[in-house]
Enzyme design. Structure first.
Site, PDB file in Angstrom:
ATOM      1  N   HIS A  15      37.453 -16.541 -11.160  1.00  0.00           N
ATOM      2  CA  HIS A  15      36.799 -15.470 -11.909  1.00  0.00           C
ATOM      3  C   HIS A  15      37.405 -15.351 -13.308  1.00  0.00           C
ATOM      4  CE1 HIS A  15      34.421 -13.523  -8.639  1.00  0.00           C
ATOM      5  NE2 HIS A  15      35.297 -14.183  -7.899  1.00  0.00           N
ATOM      6  N   ASP A 119      33.401  -7.532 -13.900  1.00  0.00           N
ATOM      7  CA  ASP A 119      33.032  -8.493 -12.860  1.00  0.00           C
ATOM      8  C   ASP A 119      32.370  -7.755 -11.698  1.00  0.00           C
ATOM      9  OD1 ASP A 119      33.260 -10.311 -10.556  1.00  0.00           O
ATOM     10  OD2 ASP A 119      34.572 -11.501 -11.845  1.00  0.00           O
ATOM     11  N   THR A 141      29.952 -14.321 -12.212  1.00  0.00           N
ATOM     12  CA  THR A 141      30.530 -15.540 -12.766  1.00  0.00           C
ATOM     13  C   THR A 141      30.013 -16.829 -12.144  1.00  0.00           C
ATOM     14  OG1 THR A 141      32.440 -15.261 -11.277  1.00  0.00           O
ATOM     15  CG2 THR A 141      32.651 -14.396 -13.515  1.00  0.00           C
TER      16      THR A 141
END
Length: 227
Positions: A15, A119, A141
């Site tokens: 990530h 995220d 991602t």
């Protein structure tokens, strides 16, 4: 006008690498843009493990328009693995302190904080973002196909109460509207079928946070498209 974005990637080098490449690409594309990446590391096993080395290289490579802030985390026993979402939740106070410092350091010539990019696996950080009253955007991602599978699995559950994590052995394939042929169930990675972790679980948490109200979704890390 100078503006600043604050990125909060999920722990994990996969990530983090994708988020860093996206940040680099955005900074190169517009010289009015500043980005700070807040790094939430996993407790390191040793000083020379891959993630620790990578984070160290980032923090020493901070530049005027692209900065990295790694929070300090407490070490854990090597035989204990805390659930990722529990671990992320515990880091909120430290992330909040970094964000507050960014806001308080704003001077006459400093860039204005225009938004956060969080995220999808780190959606609990939206609680921190909301305290500062700026827009929040979500980034996924992985690629668009992975997100498509995630959204379709979620839709099957919402509309038909069809839980992929409880598929019977007789179900061998699933139809996805964006794929040209049925997809073998046995080929689905665990992160698509887990109730407690993985992409579908993260999507459900993100929806609970209402991430898309007034914001957007970025897909694909360094090759991100904003929807």
């Amino acid at each position: 006008m100078k503006i600043q974005l604050v990125f909060i990637p999920s722990p994990g080098i996969g990530h983090l690498r994708s988020t860093v490449e996206l940040a680099k690409r955005l900074v190169r594309s517009d010289d009015r843009l500043w980005i700070t990446v807040i790094i939430i590391p996993y407790p390191s096993i040793s000083d020379d493990d891959v993630e620790t080395t990578y984070i160290a290289s980032l923090t020493t490579a901070s530049q005027d328009r692209l900065n990295y802030e790694a929070i300090s985390v407490a070490n854990q026993p090597t035989d204990y693995q805390e659930p990722t979402q529990v671990y992320i939740e515990k880091q909120k106070p430290q992330v909040r302190d970094v964000v507050a410092r960014i806001f308080h350091s704003t001077g006459v010539d400093s860039p204005r904080v225009a938004g956060f990019v969080v995220d999808m696996f780190c959606s609990s950080m939206i609680d921190v973002v909301n305290e500062f009253g700026v827009p929040c955007y979500m980034v996924y991602t992985s690629n668009a196909t992975c997100l498509g599978i995630t959204l379709h699995i979620q839709r099957m559950f919402d509309e038909k109460k069809y839980d992929v994590s409880e598929l019977e052995d007789s179900v061998n394939e699933l139809e996805f509207p964006f794929l040209t042929r049925p997809y073998p169930v046995k080929c689905l990675p665990d992160f698509f079928t887990s109730k407690d972790c993985g992409d579908v679980a993260a999507l459900r948490r993100a929806e609970d946070k209402r991430l898309c109200d007034g914001g957007g979704v970025g897909i694909g890390g360094s090759d991100t498209e904003v929807l």
